[in-house]
Motif scaffolding. Structure first.
Motif, mmCIF file in Angstrom:
data_model
loop_
_atom_site.group_PDB
_atom_site.id
_atom_site.type_symbol
_atom_site.label_atom_id
_atom_site.label_comp_id
_atom_site.label_asym_id
_atom_site.label_seq_id
_atom_site.Cartn_x
_atom_site.Cartn_y
_atom_site.Cartn_z
ATOM 1 N N ASP A 100 0.840 -1.210 0.000
ATOM 2 C CA ASP A 100 0.000 0.000 0.000
ATOM 3 C C ASP A 100 0.865 1.247 0.000
ATOM 4 O O ASP A 100 0.600 2.206 -0.721
ATOM 5 C CB ASP A 100 -0.896 0.021 1.244
ATOM 6 N N ALA A 101 1.914 1.227 0.842
ATOM 7 C CA ALA A 101 2.777 2.408 0.957
ATOM 8 C C ALA A 101 3.435 2.695 -0.387
ATOM 9 O O ALA A 101 3.547 3.857 -0.795
ATOM 10 C CB ALA A 101 3.825 2.180 2.054
ATOM 11 N N GLN A 102 3.836 1.627 -1.107
ATOM 12 C CA GLN A 102 4.428 1.841 -2.439
ATOM 13 C C GLN A 102 3.409 2.479 -3.378
ATOM 14 O O GLN A 102 3.737 3.369 -4.159
ATOM 15 C CB GLN A 102 4.905 0.510 -3.040
ATOM 16 N N LYS A 103 2.168 2.028 -3.300
ATOM 17 C CA LYS A 103 1.123 2.612 -4.157
ATOM 18 C C LYS A 103 0.920 4.079 -3.795
ATOM 19 O O LYS A 103 0.761 4.930 -4.670
ATOM 20 C CB LYS A 103 -0.196 1.858 -3.973
ATOM 21 N N ILE A 104 0.942 4.375 -2.493
ATOM 22 C CA ILE A 104 0.694 5.752 -2.053
ATOM 23 C C ILE A 104 1.806 6.667 -2.548
ATOM 24 O O ILE A 104 1.542 7.726 -3.113
ATOM 25 C CB ILE A 104 0.573 5.803 -0.509
ATOM 26 N N VAL A 105 3.070 6.256 -2.363
ATOM 27 C CA VAL A 105 4.154 7.172 -2.738
ATOM 28 C C VAL A 105 4.286 7.289 -4.247
ATOM 29 O O VAL A 105 4.903 8.228 -4.747
ATOM 30 C CB VAL A 105 5.514 6.765 -2.113
ATOM 31 N N SER A 106 3.707 6.342 -5.014
ATOM 32 C CA SER A 106 3.796 6.502 -6.464
ATOM 33 C C SER A 106 2.621 7.296 -7.021
ATOM 34 O O SER A 106 2.551 7.511 -8.222
ATOM 35 C CB SER A 106 3.909 5.140 -7.145
ATOM 36 N N ASP A 107 1.704 7.731 -6.156
ATOM 37 C CA ASP A 107 0.628 8.614 -6.612
ATOM 38 C C ASP A 107 1.030 10.058 -6.290
ATOM 39 O O ASP A 107 1.057 10.454 -5.125
ATOM 40 C CB ASP A 107 -0.674 8.244 -5.880
ATOM 41 N N PRO A 108 1.369 10.847 -7.295
ATOM 42 C CA PRO A 108 1.895 12.194 -7.029
ATOM 43 C C PRO A 108 0.881 13.128 -6.376
ATOM 44 O O PRO A 108 1.256 14.173 -5.844
ATOM 45 C CB PRO A 108 2.297 12.701 -8.410
ATOM 46 N N ASP A 109 -0.402 12.766 -6.424
ATOM 47 C CA ASP A 109 -1.416 13.651 -5.845
ATOM 48 C C ASP A 109 -1.539 13.502 -4.335
ATOM 49 O O ASP A 109 -2.120 14.342 -3.663
ATOM 50 C CB ASP A 109 -2.783 13.366 -6.488
ATOM 51 N N ILE A 110 -1.034 12.375 -3.793
ATOM 52 C CA ILE A 110 -1.187 12.165 -2.351
ATOM 53 C C ILE A 110 -0.132 12.988 -1.611
ATOM 54 O O ILE A 110 1.060 12.822 -1.825
ATOM 55 C CB ILE A 110 -1.091 10.668 -1.987
ATOM 56 N N ILE A 111 -0.621 13.848 -0.741
ATOM 57 C CA ILE A 111 0.246 14.819 -0.090
ATOM 58 C C ILE A 111 0.593 14.386 1.338
ATOM 59 O O ILE A 111 1.647 14.731 1.858
ATOM 60 C CB ILE A 111 -0.452 16.201 -0.113
ATOM 61 N N ALA A 112 -0.281 13.609 1.943
ATOM 62 C CA ALA A 112 -0.059 13.192 3.330
ATOM 63 C C ALA A 112 -0.870 11.944 3.613
ATOM 64 O O ALA A 112 -1.837 11.638 2.910
ATOM 65 C CB ALA A 112 -0.462 14.305 4.294
ATOM 66 N N VAL A 113 -0.441 11.221 4.666
ATOM 67 C CA VAL A 113 -1.097 9.974 5.038
ATOM 68 C C VAL A 113 -1.382 10.006 6.531
ATOM 69 O O VAL A 113 -0.569 10.500 7.311
ATOM 70 C CB VAL A 113 -0.185 8.756 4.748
ATOM 71 N N THR A 114 -2.545 9.484 6.907
ATOM 72 C CA THR A 114 -2.769 9.246 8.322
ATOM 73 C C THR A 114 -3.168 7.796 8.453
ATOM 74 O O THR A 114 -3.877 7.271 7.596
ATOM 75 C CB THR A 114 -3.824 10.201 8.910
ATOM 76 N N GLY A 115 -2.672 7.145 9.480
ATOM 77 C CA GLY A 115 -3.034 5.741 9.503
ATOM 78 C C GLY A 115 -2.458 4.875 10.582
ATOM 79 O O GLY A 115 -1.812 5.356 11.507
ATOM 80 N N PHE A 116 -2.776 3.620 10.411
ATOM 81 C CA PHE A 116 -2.271 2.444 11.099
ATOM 82 C C PHE A 116 -2.887 2.194 12.474
ATOM 83 O O PHE A 116 -2.797 3.003 13.393
ATOM 84 C CB PHE A 116 -0.752 2.458 11.193
ATOM 85 N N PHE A 117 -3.513 1.038 12.493
ATOM 86 C CA PHE A 117 -4.052 0.533 13.754
ATOM 87 C C PHE A 117 -3.025 -0.388 14.405
ATOM 88 O O PHE A 117 -2.869 -0.408 15.609
ATOM 89 C CB PHE A 117 -5.358 -0.221 13.487
ATOM 90 N N ASN A 118 -2.304 -1.174 13.564
ATOM 91 C CA ASN A 118 -1.354 -2.152 14.088
ATOM 92 C C ASN A 118 0.074 -1.640 13.923
ATOM 93 O O ASN A 118 0.402 -0.998 12.934
ATOM 94 C CB ASN A 118 -1.463 -3.472 13.339
ATOM 95 N N SER A 119 0.915 -2.005 14.878
ATOM 96 C CA SER A 119 2.283 -1.499 14.857
ATOM 97 C C SER A 119 3.148 -2.153 13.788
ATOM 98 O O SER A 119 3.974 -1.489 13.175
ATOM 99 C CB SER A 119 2.920 -1.689 16.228
ATOM 100 N N ALA A 120 2.968 -3.465 13.541
ATOM 101 C CA ALA A 120 3.845 -4.143 12.577
ATOM 102 C C ALA A 120 3.665 -3.606 11.153
ATOM 103 O O ALA A 120 4.662 -3.286 10.494
ATOM 104 C CB ALA A 120 3.622 -5.655 12.635
ATOM 105 N N PRO A 121 2.433 -3.469 10.652
ATOM 106 C CA PRO A 121 2.279 -2.860 9.330
ATOM 107 C C PRO A 121 2.829 -1.444 9.295
ATOM 108 O O PRO A 121 3.438 -1.034 8.293
ATOM 109 C CB PRO A 121 0.762 -2.854 9.111
ATOM 110 N N CYS A 122 2.653 -0.707 10.376
ATOM 111 C CA CYS A 122 3.148 0.663 10.428
ATOM 112 C C CYS A 122 4.661 0.672 10.284
ATOM 113 O O CYS A 122 5.223 1.428 9.496
ATOM 114 C CB CYS A 122 2.714 1.299 11.746
ATOM 115 N N ALA A 123 5.327 -0.225 11.030
ATOM 116 C CA ALA A 123 6.787 -0.294 10.965
ATOM 117 C C ALA A 123 7.255 -0.642 9.557
ATOM 118 O O ALA A 123 8.293 -0.153 9.090
ATOM 119 C CB ALA A 123 7.295 -1.327 11.967
ATOM 120 N N ALA A 124 6.487 -1.484 8.856
ATOM 121 C CA ALA A 124 6.878 -1.873 7.494
ATOM 122 C C ALA A 124 6.738 -0.715 6.519
ATOM 123 O O ALA A 124 7.487 -0.616 5.545
ATOM 124 C CB ALA A 124 6.018 -3.053 7.031
#
Lengths: 308, 404
Positions: free
Chosen positions: B99-123
């Protein structure tokens, strides 16, 4: 210490009972179809959700209890769960197994993994509050025998049901024509078809019986845990598969032996090694790996020599 | 022989499938993000487990994110309309990295808020950091996620497990005097983190010791082997560091096997009505600490609750909804003043230096990007409901907790 060991032995026997039937499910399907159907855990849990759903429909449950005594209506509920399991397995056979028959065996294997995911997520999405843990109704009597917390009536009934189902299965497999046909198919499919056994019919019979067993397995494990969640099926299925591998895929008695081995290893690692709880799963699956390497036919697997 | 070999190869194949499904971490090759010349669209992404085991916990935060974005769009204070986009990490680190790769390859996305779980967040953190996209964390509470090295891109509005458990651990050990503890926790990142937080919380309190620690894999349904073992140990209290289903199963099985006279404590993961429903009467008198405060008691809370209920009459905002709301509003507040063509890097710098007065009080970020707002509340289960410890009959002594 003595009573602690005894208590843990009880715990292990109980765990083995909840694993034995699903292990047998894996063995049955593998014996006849030569494929590992990976969504059995999810089917068992879906059947438990079916029972839960019926009891939460107040009108239906009250009507059942009005017509029959409590015990009978509860048995009817369990049978409903079994029938639901049988229907689900049959539907699954026609949608994700049958289309790949005679083709690449990997395809049907993967499609059953996918089917498990679909079943899991459908419960999560469509059951009301499906992603939250659900209280499984107490259909088994409460109370204790000899005032001992290990000997609750519920535990005794779980063991009793498992033994009863195993005996019925023994009778079916060894004493009925259909059962003997299934055995024959399991041992040598080509020869069985040549002597006139209707393979397709036997597959359907196996799936119906296996599905019914899974429904009961789901009921027993949900009753034992008393809480049910939509995704418990994946771990449950994995344990069932392990049980079948350790016992010997294709062997019904092997599944029983395998469930005892896995249950005793998990419980004793948790209970007697300090900090061992974290490694109980590791120990259980390590046993599976060791069996695959050194004794792939399992404890009571069919002898490989006879096939050479 | 061939038949046997066939069965054996199927068996091996089956095991490969199992192990593949167990270790699911496929990282795609990194894609570089590029800036679009004319930014007509500005997107803010929400990421969390929209499906999978934790999906029910994320309904509230996602609604709060939507609420904050729609309020900002309606107010017209930004020269564009923000578009919300959603990514599902399914509580899985591999999926989160994708997901993070998809987000950073979309030039329109300026910021992200997220993550319920720590392991996905760390990844996902290294991917956002390398691409220079700011991430404001609303739910993942593992201590190590916020670090000076990740600044200014990674910030967090929610207190860490350590900050959250500390006040409760001090209260039950120092003030109430429970000495002999057992810990039942999960083998997950979260479970090990809560265990470390609890150990840190009781450190230095004289006479307090942890008799046993049992880390159990998530998804376990049978806790009886552990409970049977606890029965043979003379303990005063148990700390549950795992998630709500596992904790509910464990307390029910404790009650079933007759361990009823020990104090039960836990983490904020349990402050959900679903936990009490699953644990039943077994969790009466259980003490947990939760970051934040009941929004209705907060100065800006009434307006939030009214707006939330008007937009989502069906659902609750959940344990982390207020954090999702504030983190989204922090992004919006930082966007204010960056013009019609904001740049993620400027935005990140502005977020890291923000002094934001929102729902949970004043949020500023320390050198690690961690919030300095450590609002926590101690709660207790009374008559099947979590209520604030300060308002409970357990505090006044009308009801008694298990003896020390």
């Amino acid at each position: 210490m003595g009573s602690l060991i005894l208590s843990q032995v009880f715990n292990a026997i109980m765990l083995a009972c909840t694993l034995a039937l699903i292990g047998i499910g894996f063995s049955l399907f593998f014996g006849v179809m030569d494929i590992v159907v990976f969504c059995l855990g999810d089917i068992a849990i879906a059947s438990a959700f079916c029972i839960l759903g019926i009891t939460s429909l107040t009108g239906v449950y009250a009507a059942l209890n009005g017509i029959f005594p409590m015990v009978v209506s509860n048995i009817i509920l369990v049978i409903c769960g079994g029938v639901f399991g049988a229907i689900l397995v049959t539907v699954m056979y026609h949608t994700v197994v049958a289309p790949f028959e005679g083709k690449n065996i990997n395809a049907s294997l993967l499609s059953t993994v996918a089917a498990g995911y679909v079943i899991r997520e459908l419960i999560g999405i469509f059951y009301p509050g499906g992603r939250d843990p659900q209280n499984f109704p107490n259909l088994l009597p409460t109370g204790y025998l000899f005032n001992n917390t290990m000997l609750s009536w519920r535990n005794i009934i779980i063991v009793g049901t498992t033994v009863l189902v195993l005996m019925l299965l023994y009778w079916f497999v060894n004493r009925t024509k259909a059962g003997i046909s299934i055995q024959a198919l399991s041992q040598n499919k080509e020869a069985s078809i040549m002597i006139g056994i209707d393979w397709h019919k036997m597959v359907i019979v196996t799936f119906l019986i296996g599905g019914f067993l899974l429904g009961i397995a789901g009921f027993l494990t949900a009753s034992y845990a008393s809480t049910l969640r939509f995704d418990t099926g994946s771990m449950y299925g994995l344990l069932g598969f392990s049980v079948a591998v350790v016992g010997g895929l294709g062997s019904i008695y092997g599944a029983l032996a395998g469930s005892l081995v896995i249950a005793f290893v998990e419980v004793f690692v948790t209970g007697f090694i300090p900090g061992g709880a974290a490694y109980s799963g590791v120990a259980g699956f390590l046993i599976v790996v060791l069996f695959i390497i050194f004794r792939p036919e399992g404890i009571i697997g069919e002898k490989s020599i006879s096939k050479v | 022989m061939t038949n046997f070999l066939k069965k054996r190869s199927i068996l091996i194949l089956a095991c490969v499938v199992v192990s593949l499904s167990l270790m699911s971490s496929f990282l795609l090759a990194g894609c570089s993000s590029k800036q679009s010349a004319s930014a007509k669209t500005v997107k803010v992404a929400f990421i969390g487990p929209l499906t999978g085991p934790d999906a029910s916990e994320v309904v509230g935060p996602k609604n709060c994110f939507d609420l904050a974005i729609s309020q900002a769009n309606a107010s017209g204070k930004l020269p564009y309309q923000i578009q919300s986009v959603y990514y599902d990490d399914a509580s899985n680190a591999g999926t989160a990295a994708n997901d993070a790769q998809k987000i950073v390859s979309d030039p329109d996305i300026i910021a992200v808020t997220g993550f319920f779980n720590s392991a996905p967040c760390a990844a996902a953190i290294p991917i956002f950091k390398n691409a220079g996209i700011p991430l404001v964390i609303w739910g993942a509470i593992s201590k190590d996620l916020t670090q000076a090295a990740n600044m200014p891109y990674i910030t967090r509005v929610v207190p860490t497990t350590f900050q959250e458990i500390q006040p409760m651990a001090t209260m039950v050990t120092q003030t109430m005097g429970y000495k002999k503890w057992a810990v039942i926790t999960s083998t997950s990142t979260y479970g090990q983190d809560t265990l470390a937080g609890f150990k840190a919380g009781i450190q230095g309190v004289p006479g307090v010791n942890i008799v046993s620690v049992d880390s159990i894999a998530d998804g376990t349904t049978d806790f009886r082997p552990v409970v049977t073992k606890l029965k043979s140990e003379d303990i005063d209290a148990v700390f549950f560091g795992d998630n709500l289903t596992e904790a509910a199963l464990a307390v029910r099985q404790m009650q079933e096997l007759g361990i009823t006279n020990v104090l039960l404590t836990g983490t904020s993961a349990l402050t959900d009505p679903a936990y009490i429903k699953a644990a039943g009467t077994a969790c009466e008198g259980m003490i947990v600490s939760q970051s934040g405060e009941d929004p209705t008691l907060l100065p800006n809370g009434q307006a939030f609750v009214a707006a939330y209920n008007a937009k989502y009459p069906q659902g609750s905002y959940g344990s982390y909804g207020e954090y999702a709301y504030d983190s989204t509003n922090i992004i919006i507040a930082a966007l204010d003043g960056l013009g019609a063509n904001p740049n993620p890097k400027d935005l990140a710098t502005k977020i890291a230096a923000i002094n934001y007065n929102g729902l949970l009080g004043t949020t500023t970020f320390d050198a690690n990007g961690q919030t300095t707002d450590k609002l926590t509340t101690i709660m207790v289960v009374q008559d099947g409901q979590f209520i604030s410890w300060d308002n409970s009959q357990y505090k006044t002594g009308v009801r008694k907790l298990p003896p020390v």
